[in-house]
Write a protein that holds these residues in place. Structure first.
Motif, PDB file in Angstrom:
ATOM      1  N   LEU A 236      30.835  24.738  45.857  1.00  0.00           N
ATOM      2  CA  LEU A 236      32.403  25.369  46.083  1.00  0.00           C
ATOM      3  C   LEU A 236      32.116  26.792  45.516  1.00  0.00           C
ATOM      4  O   LEU A 236      32.098  27.356  44.249  1.00  0.00           O
ATOM      5  N   PHE A 237      32.515  27.593  47.183  1.00  0.00           N
ATOM      6  CA  PHE A 237      32.318  28.994  47.035  1.00  0.00           C
ATOM      7  C   PHE A 237      33.098  30.077  47.609  1.00  0.00           C
ATOM      8  O   PHE A 237      33.254  30.078  48.773  1.00  0.00           O
ATOM      9  N   ILE A 238      33.432  30.651  46.229  1.00  0.00           N
ATOM     10  CA  ILE A 238      34.857  31.650  46.615  1.00  0.00           C
ATOM     11  C   ILE A 238      34.690  33.146  46.382  1.00  0.00           C
ATOM     12  O   ILE A 238      33.243  32.885  45.701  1.00  0.00           O
ATOM     13  N   TYR A 239      34.376  33.369  48.184  1.00  0.00           N
ATOM     14  CA  TYR A 239      33.824  35.623  47.689  1.00  0.00           C
ATOM     15  C   TYR A 239      35.277  35.990  48.626  1.00  0.00           C
ATOM     16  O   TYR A 239      36.785  35.816  48.674  1.00  0.00           O
ATOM     17  N   GLY A 240      35.400  37.433  47.803  1.00  0.00           N
ATOM     18  CA  GLY A 240      36.638  38.940  47.786  1.00  0.00           C
ATOM     19  C   GLY A 240      35.755  39.455  47.089  1.00  0.00           C
ATOM     20  O   GLY A 240      35.238  39.544  45.902  1.00  0.00           O
ATOM     21  N   SER A 241      36.572  40.517  47.552  1.00  0.00           N
ATOM     22  CA  SER A 241      36.960  41.663  46.814  1.00  0.00           C
ATOM     23  C   SER A 241      37.239  41.899  45.496  1.00  0.00           C
ATOM     24  O   SER A 241      37.779  40.718  44.938  1.00  0.00           O
ATOM     25  N   THR A 242      37.002  42.603  44.743  1.00  0.00           N
ATOM     26  CA  THR A 242      36.964  42.658  42.881  1.00  0.00           C
ATOM     27  C   THR A 242      39.027  43.283  42.574  1.00  0.00           C
ATOM     28  O   THR A 242      39.994  43.612  43.564  1.00  0.00           O
ATOM     29  N   GLY A 243      39.183  41.812  41.942  1.00  0.00           N
ATOM     30  CA  GLY A 243      40.659  41.827  41.645  1.00  0.00           C
ATOM     31  C   GLY A 243      41.478  40.989  42.379  1.00  0.00           C
ATOM     32  O   GLY A 243      43.007  40.673  42.623  1.00  0.00           O
ATOM     33  N   HIS A 244      41.255  40.111  43.159  1.00  0.00           N
ATOM     34  CA  HIS A 244      41.220  39.580  44.103  1.00  0.00           C
ATOM     35  C   HIS A 244      41.963  38.012  43.587  1.00  0.00           C
ATOM     36  O   HIS A 244      42.169  37.038  44.375  1.00  0.00           O
ATOM     37  N   GLY A 245      41.909  37.730  42.554  1.00  0.00           N
ATOM     38  CA  GLY A 245      41.839  37.055  41.775  1.00  0.00           C
ATOM     39  C   GLY A 245      40.319  35.711  41.575  1.00  0.00           C
ATOM     40  O   GLY A 245      40.989  34.258  41.669  1.00  0.00           O
ATOM     41  N   LYS A 246      40.288  35.653  41.971  1.00  0.00           N
ATOM     42  CA  LYS A 246      38.891  35.115  42.613  1.00  0.00           C
ATOM     43  C   LYS A 246      38.272  34.251  40.803  1.00  0.00           C
ATOM     44  O   LYS A 246      37.927  33.209  40.758  1.00  0.00           O
ATOM     45  N   THR A 247      38.639  35.042  39.288  1.00  0.00           N
ATOM     46  CA  THR A 247      37.641  34.591  38.543  1.00  0.00           C
ATOM     47  C   THR A 247      39.370  33.442  38.115  1.00  0.00           C
ATOM     48  O   THR A 247      38.825  32.285  37.537  1.00  0.00           O
ATOM     49  N   HIS A 248      40.130  33.935  37.852  1.00  0.00           N
ATOM     50  CA  HIS A 248      41.522  32.932  37.952  1.00  0.00           C
ATOM     51  C   HIS A 248      41.158  31.752  38.092  1.00  0.00           C
ATOM     52  O   HIS A 248      41.559  30.774  37.860  1.00  0.00           O
ATOM     53  N   LEU A 249      40.726  31.714  39.447  1.00  0.00           N
ATOM     54  CA  LEU A 249      40.523  30.633  40.038  1.00  0.00           C
ATOM     55  C   LEU A 249      39.964  29.688  40.000  1.00  0.00           C
ATOM     56  O   LEU A 249      39.832  28.060  39.474  1.00  0.00           O
TER      57      LEU A 249
ATOM     58  N   ILE B 190      30.365  25.586  40.933  1.00  0.00           N
ATOM     59  CA  ILE B 190      31.301  26.628  41.422  1.00  0.00           C
ATOM     60  C   ILE B 190      30.561  27.755  41.307  1.00  0.00           C
ATOM     61  O   ILE B 190      31.094  27.814  40.218  1.00  0.00           O
ATOM     62  N   PHE B 191      30.361  28.712  42.438  1.00  0.00           N
ATOM     63  CA  PHE B 191      30.740  30.171  42.334  1.00  0.00           C
ATOM     64  C   PHE B 191      31.104  31.297  42.968  1.00  0.00           C
ATOM     65  O   PHE B 191      32.038  31.004  44.062  1.00  0.00           O
ATOM     66  N   SER B 192      31.532  32.023  42.612  1.00  0.00           N
ATOM     67  CA  SER B 192      32.426  33.296  43.005  1.00  0.00           C
ATOM     68  C   SER B 192      31.447  34.697  43.336  1.00  0.00           C
ATOM     69  O   SER B 192      30.057  35.037  42.960  1.00  0.00           O
ATOM     70  N   ALA B 193      31.727  35.673  44.290  1.00  0.00           N
ATOM     71  CA  ALA B 193      30.816  36.314  44.877  1.00  0.00           C
ATOM     72  C   ALA B 193      31.554  37.622  45.522  1.00  0.00           C
ATOM     73  O   ALA B 193      32.747  37.169  45.526  1.00  0.00           O
ATOM     74  N   ASP B 194      31.302  38.547  45.500  1.00  0.00           N
ATOM     75  CA  ASP B 194      31.797  39.852  46.238  1.00  0.00           C
ATOM     76  C   ASP B 194      32.248  39.538  47.489  1.00  0.00           C
ATOM     77  O   ASP B 194      32.471  40.820  48.880  1.00  0.00           O
ATOM     78  N   LYS B 195      30.671  38.557  48.281  1.00  0.00           N
ATOM     79  CA  LYS B 195      30.882  38.508  49.608  1.00  0.00           C
ATOM     80  C   LYS B 195      30.626  38.003  50.117  1.00  0.00           C
ATOM     81  O   LYS B 195      29.402  36.852  49.123  1.00  0.00           O
ATOM     82  N   HIS B 196      29.962  37.444  51.361  1.00  0.00           N
ATOM     83  CA  HIS B 196      29.733  36.651  51.846  1.00  0.00           C
ATOM     84  C   HIS B 196      28.085  36.290  52.006  1.00  0.00           C
ATOM     85  O   HIS B 196      27.477  36.902  51.414  1.00  0.00           O
ATOM     86  N   PRO B 197      27.901  34.839  51.384  1.00  0.00           N
ATOM     87  CA  PRO B 197      25.609  34.195  50.790  1.00  0.00           C
ATOM     88  C   PRO B 197      24.748  35.258  52.307  1.00  0.00           C
ATOM     89  O   PRO B 197      23.821  35.987  51.389  1.00  0.00           O
ATOM     90  N   ASN B 198      25.624  35.254  53.013  1.00  0.00           N
ATOM     91  CA  ASN B 198      24.611  35.801  54.179  1.00  0.00           C
ATOM     92  C   ASN B 198      25.249  36.958  55.017  1.00  0.00           C
ATOM     93  O   ASN B 198      24.106  37.297  55.582  1.00  0.00           O
ATOM     94  N   LEU B 199      25.811  37.659  53.867  1.00  0.00           N
ATOM     95  CA  LEU B 199      25.281  39.309  53.558  1.00  0.00           C
ATOM     96  C   LEU B 199      25.098  40.156  52.194  1.00  0.00           C
ATOM     97  O   LEU B 199      25.060  40.905  52.181  1.00  0.00           O
ATOM     98  N   MET B 200      24.545  39.040  51.381  1.00  0.00           N
ATOM     99  CA  MET B 200      23.763  39.625  50.623  1.00  0.00           C
ATOM    100  C   MET B 200      22.396  39.527  51.044  1.00  0.00           C
ATOM    101  O   MET B 200      21.351  38.771  50.859  1.00  0.00           O
ATOM    102  N   LEU B 201      22.331  41.340  50.382  1.00  0.00           N
ATOM    103  CA  LEU B 201      20.725  41.673  50.488  1.00  0.00           C
ATOM    104  C   LEU B 201      19.626  41.143  49.437  1.00  0.00           C
ATOM    105  O   LEU B 201      20.812  41.107  48.011  1.00  0.00           O
ATOM    106  N   ASP B 202      18.793  40.917  49.742  1.00  0.00           N
ATOM    107  CA  ASP B 202      17.896  40.356  48.781  1.00  0.00           C
ATOM    108  C   ASP B 202      17.459  38.702  48.165  1.00  0.00           C
ATOM    109  O   ASP B 202      17.611  38.878  46.931  1.00  0.00           O
ATOM    110  N   LEU B 203      18.970  38.611  48.095  1.00  0.00           N
ATOM    111  CA  LEU B 203      18.954  37.175  48.414  1.00  0.00           C
ATOM    112  C   LEU B 203      17.931  35.884  48.919  1.00  0.00           C
ATOM    113  O   LEU B 203      17.703  36.006  50.432  1.00  0.00           O
ATOM    114  N   GLN B 204      17.550  34.843  48.382  1.00  0.00           N
ATOM    115  CA  GLN B 204      16.179  34.213  48.694  1.00  0.00           C
ATOM    116  C   GLN B 204      17.116  33.545  49.968  1.00  0.00           C
ATOM    117  O   GLN B 204      18.187  32.889  49.394  1.00  0.00           O
TER     118      GLN B 204
END
Length: 454
Positions: free
Chosen positions: A157-170, A254-268
């Protein structure tokens, strides 16, 4: 490798750096001013605070955050105490704190429940009962509920969104729910930065196998802010192998990030494909109704009553993330306590004005440079009379952004984009608008650019 030893001042300076990254500017200034480490004795750190009110507030609201930072820097520290004292060593009068107006005791967790269990790193306050669900996060919440009802329904499960939107809480709420309902399950939460540090330390100390065994024993692995490893090849390689081991053994990831993995630069690519193998959901900025409910819920948890017109004013005015809403609410509670009376809406307006960050001024040059860099094209090529595909799309996105976000007229955009006719600008803007209806990747790119440009 022996641990780094700090003197009390250096240790507290480092703690303050970590704390400042975790709380709002208003809260940091209000609660951590004039604090210092008085002494460290037999595993206990004694934190000097300016008065009994600050002592009471820090011990209830920030105890686990402070203690976690102290433990991370000095493993000898096992507990944290508070003393009213001046930085010159003079002890203050530890008067009993005044009762907070319209706040009643008994709704806080017992102090021991603020501690984060080292075995799983979960914050006990992050639960579904305190998680506000609204249109901005309902899909992410539904996905989390699905894996609780049917384990491995989405893996990862990969949840993404900008800082402070509640990802860590969830994501921590998922861990806490599994912890309390499925006895014997081994759960572990950490940030990708912590994972990278642990990995590097294991290599430096010749304990790579211990590192591998540690992370492969968990039934549920929750990793926050995974974007921080996007430029760390060795760490990505280790995470790739860990992912495969856990996945092949039917362990929930379970992962979280600030952007979709397709938009992460320098990701293998192989790691990106693993992230895409499960369910990817976005948490958006909270809408007005959700901000209303967040304020009502947070103030209710603190037994603090706000008038409906003030809640509506705050929900309308503070359009940022959830952390900013909490920061404003804490500031109002603090000022209500200090003044000993309810604040008028005018006083609250002045508080927000004096403590909020100034709005970022965005120039056309900022927009062009950011979008050109995002699509990895030379900024100068945006102005050229070229129809190269790799330049056309960024140029059209820039025109769309200048029109929709900065409300610049079509002729002005054409002039700023190298003297183009306004009909060309209209065509570009309409083209992007039409593509956004069906192109989810483009929509994600636009949202990411909005966050980057501010």
């Amino acid at each position: 490798m022996p641990p780094i030893m700090f003197d009390n001042k250096s240790l507290w300076d480092r703690v303050l750096i970590e704390v400042e990254l975790s709380v709002s500017k208003a809260n940091f200034t209000t609660w951590f001013k004039d604090t210092f480490i008085d002494k460290v004795d037999e595993g206990a750190a004694y934190l000097g605070v300016p008065n009994a009110f600050v002592k009471d507030w820090l011990s209830k609201k920030y105890h686990q955050l402070i203690l976690k930072s102290l433990r991370g820097l000095d493993e000898r520290i096992r507990s944290l105490e508070y003393v009213v004292a001046k930085s010159d060593g003079r002890r203050g009068q530890a008067d009993a704190p005044q009762a907070l107006p319209r706040m009643a005791p008994g709704n806080e967790l017992p102090l021991q429940d603020f501690y984060i269990n080292k075995d799983d790193n979960l914050n006990p306050r992050y639960t579904f009962s305190t998680f506000v669900v609204g249109p901005f996060n309902e899909f992410a919440h539904a996905a989390s509920q699905a894996i609780l009802k049917k384990p491995l329904a989405y893996n990862p499960l990969f949840i993404y969104g900008s800082t402070g939107h509640g990802k860590t809480h969830l994501i921590q709420a998922i861990g806490n729910h599994i912890k309390t309902t499925l006895e014997g399950k081994k759960i572990f939460y950490l940030t990708s930065e912590r994972f990278a540090v642990d990995f590097v330390n294991s290599l430096n100390t010749g304990k790579a196998n211990v590192f591998k065994e540690k992370y492969r024993k968990y039934d549920v692995l929750i990793m926050d802010d995974v974007q921080f490893i996007s430029n760390k090849d060795k760490t990505q390689e280790e995470l790739f192998h860990l992912f495969n081991t856990l996945y092949d053994n039917n362990k929930q990831i379970i992962f979280s990030a600030d952007k979709h993995p397709n938009l992460m630069l320098d990701l293998q690519d192989r790691l990106r494909s693993r992230f895409n193998a499960g369910m990817i959901v976005e948490i958006y900025p909270p809408d007005f109704e959700s901000r209303l409910q967040i304020l009502k819920t947070k103030s209710g948890l603190m037994n603090f009553s706000l008038a409906p017109d003030i809640i509506e004013f705050l929900a309308t005015t503070v359009e940022g993330n959830i952390r900013e809403l909490e920061g404003v609410l804490n500031l109002i509670i603090c000022q209500t306590q200090l003044r000993g009376k309810d604040l008028s809406i005018l006083e609250i307006k002045n508080l927000i004005k004096n403590n909020s960050r100034p709005k970022k001024s965005v120039s056309v040059k900022d927009v062009i440079k950011t979008i050109a860099d995002f699509y990895n094209v030379e900024e100068g090529s945006i102005y050229e009379k070229t129809r190269r595909k790799e330049v056309v799309k960024p140029r059209q996105v820039i025109m769309y952004f200048l029109r929709e976000e900065l409300n610049i007229s079509y002729p002005s955009i054409g002039e700023k984009m190298g003297g183009r006719d306004h009909t060309t600008v209209i065509h570009s803007c309409e083209k992007i608008k039409n593509e956004l209806r069906d192109n989810n990747i483009l929509a994600q790119e636009i949202n990411q650019l909005k966050a980057m440009i501010g």
